[in-house]
Scaffold this active site. Structure first.
Site, PDB file in Angstrom:
ATOM      1  N   ALA A  98       0.868  -1.178   0.000  1.00 13.64           N
ATOM      2  CA  ALA A  98       0.000   0.000   0.000  1.00 13.64           C
ATOM      3  C   ALA A  98       0.904   1.226   0.000  1.00 13.64           C
ATOM      4  O   ALA A  98       2.059   1.154   0.441  1.00 13.64           O
ATOM      5  CB  ALA A  98      -0.890  -0.013   1.232  1.00 13.64           C
TER       6      ALA A  98
ATOM      7  N   GLY B  79       0.468  -4.955   0.688  1.00 13.12           N
ATOM      8  CA  GLY B  79      -0.744  -4.982  -0.127  1.00 13.12           C
ATOM      9  C   GLY B  79      -0.537  -5.684  -1.461  1.00 13.12           C
ATOM     10  O   GLY B  79      -1.492  -6.182  -2.062  1.00 13.12           O
TER      11      GLY B  79
ATOM     12  N   GLU C  12      -0.917  -9.257  -0.660  1.00 16.08           N
ATOM     13  CA  GLU C  12      -2.358  -9.454  -0.417  1.00 16.08           C
ATOM     14  C   GLU C  12      -3.144  -9.472  -1.729  1.00 16.08           C
ATOM     15  O   GLU C  12      -4.063 -10.258  -1.902  1.00 16.08           O
ATOM     16  CB  GLU C  12      -2.882  -8.348   0.513  1.00 16.08           C
ATOM     17  CG  GLU C  12      -2.317  -8.465   1.916  1.00 16.08           C
ATOM     18  CD  GLU C  12      -2.699  -7.282   2.795  1.00 16.08           C
ATOM     19  OE1 GLU C  12      -2.236  -6.159   2.501  1.00 16.08           O
ATOM     20  OE2 GLU C  12      -3.463  -7.478   3.752  1.00 16.08           O
TER      21      GLU C  12
ATOM     22  N   GLU D 102       4.435  -5.394   7.190  1.00 18.10           N
ATOM     23  CA  GLU D 102       3.717  -4.346   7.936  1.00 18.10           C
ATOM     24  C   GLU D 102       4.210  -4.192   9.361  1.00 18.10           C
ATOM     25  O   GLU D 102       4.200  -3.095   9.923  1.00 18.10           O
ATOM     26  CB  GLU D 102       2.205  -4.631   7.937  1.00 18.10           C
ATOM     27  CG  GLU D 102       1.509  -4.416   6.602  1.00 18.10           C
ATOM     28  CD  GLU D 102       1.591  -5.612   5.659  1.00 18.10           C
ATOM     29  OE1 GLU D 102       2.315  -6.588   5.971  1.00 18.10           O
ATOM     30  OE2 GLU D 102       0.932  -5.567   4.613  1.00 18.10           O
TER      31      GLU D 102
END
Ligand code: COA
Length: 260
Positions: free
Chosen positions: A67, A112, A115, A135
């Site tokens: 992200a 992300g 993911e 993260e």
């Protein structure tokens, strides 16, 4: 619709989505998330001709490096839930898309990005790919389903190890753990993903959609996957595709499926 952060190419009804922020290693910002949502829930959903979707990253360094961290300092307790739900809804739309969605990965698939590739149905990665959920290095946890899908794909033991250490693994390890389906030479990942979609597109499209839905039902606490399977099978026996498939087998010819 036109997209700022995505390049869309349709090659013989296989849609190739290229995540296009190479300067930031294709980090997913809010705009890219909104565009992915629009694409999977509207533009692609309305196109019944497509046989599958490939998601890849622009440039030779990354699928997606996570992200977009530059948006993180705006996070506030009061608004973060909506932000995360939007990401979940988008990745759920990809996971539940009724045609095969394959991640063609080259370079970093972190946070992300890992993911996102896990929300796809299959993953093809090059030998130069790296995977991880870093993260914890930022004092947070994955927020787009990573704590759930990583454990679903590789099991609790290795899943927890990757989530707790935040360490990256290479593509050979990812293959060994079952995180990816294929490890290929750099430059051939889209070809392999295309071959897989072409194989799947020779099967009954209604059956393919039901496979995706029933497998996903296993991980949906509101559904009973076994019941979903019985219901899905019952629906398929009244389709033209089923009678064509069974008849073609008995007549020793290739089935011609129409999706009816
Ligand atoms: N969000 C925003 N920008 C990112 C990014 C992310 N997740 N990952 C990389 N970038 C940007 C960098 O800030 C840099 O931009 P700049 O050139 O304007 O400084 C550019 O992409 C290139 O990255 P850089 O860090 O210089 O490359 P590197 O080869 O030294 O390192 C990584 C590559 C992937 C190891 C490193 O970029 C990284 O750790 N990224 C964050 C990974 C992460 O924690 N993801 C999960 C977020 S929850």
């Amino acid at each position: 619709m036109t997209y700022n952060t995505l390049k869309i190419d349709n090659q013989d009804n296989i849609v190739i989505i290229t995540l296009n922020r190479p300067k930031y290693l294709n980090a997913i910002n809010s705009e890219m998330m909104e565009e992915l949502m629009q694409l999977f829930t509207v533009d692609l959903a309305e196109n019944s001709n497509i046989s599958g979707v490939i998601i890849t990253g622009e440039g030779d360094r990354a699928f997606v490096a996570g992200a977009d961290i530059s948006e993180f300092l705006d996070f506030k307790k009061e608004t973060i839930e909506g932000f995360l739900r939007r990401g979940h809804d988008t990745f759920n739309a990809i996971e539940n898309f009724p045609k095969p969605v394959i991640a063609a990965i080259h370079g970093f698939a972190l946070g992300g990005g890992c993911e996102l590739c896990m929300a796809c149905h299959l993953r093809v990665a090059t030998s130069q790919s790296k995977f991880g959920q870093p993260e914890v290095n930022l004092g947070i946890i994955p927020g787009y389903g990573g704590t759930q899908r990583l454990v679903q794909l590789i099991g609790k033991s290795k899943g927890l190890e990757l989530l707790l250490t935040g360490e990256m693994i290479d593509a050979a390890n990812a293959l060994k753990m079952g995180l990816i389906n294929y490890l290929v030479d750099p430059g051939t990942e889209i070809d392999r993903a295309t071959e897989l979609i072409k194989i799947i597109s020779t099967k009954g499209p209604l059956a393919i959609a039901k496979i995706i839905a029933t497998v996903n039902a296993q991980f949906d606490q509101n559904k009973n996957g076994y019941e979903e399977e019985i219901n899905a099978f019952a629906q398929l026996v009244s389709t033209r595709d089923f009678s064509e498939g069974a008849t073609a087998f008995l007549e020793k010819r290739k089935a011609i499926f129409t999706g009816e």
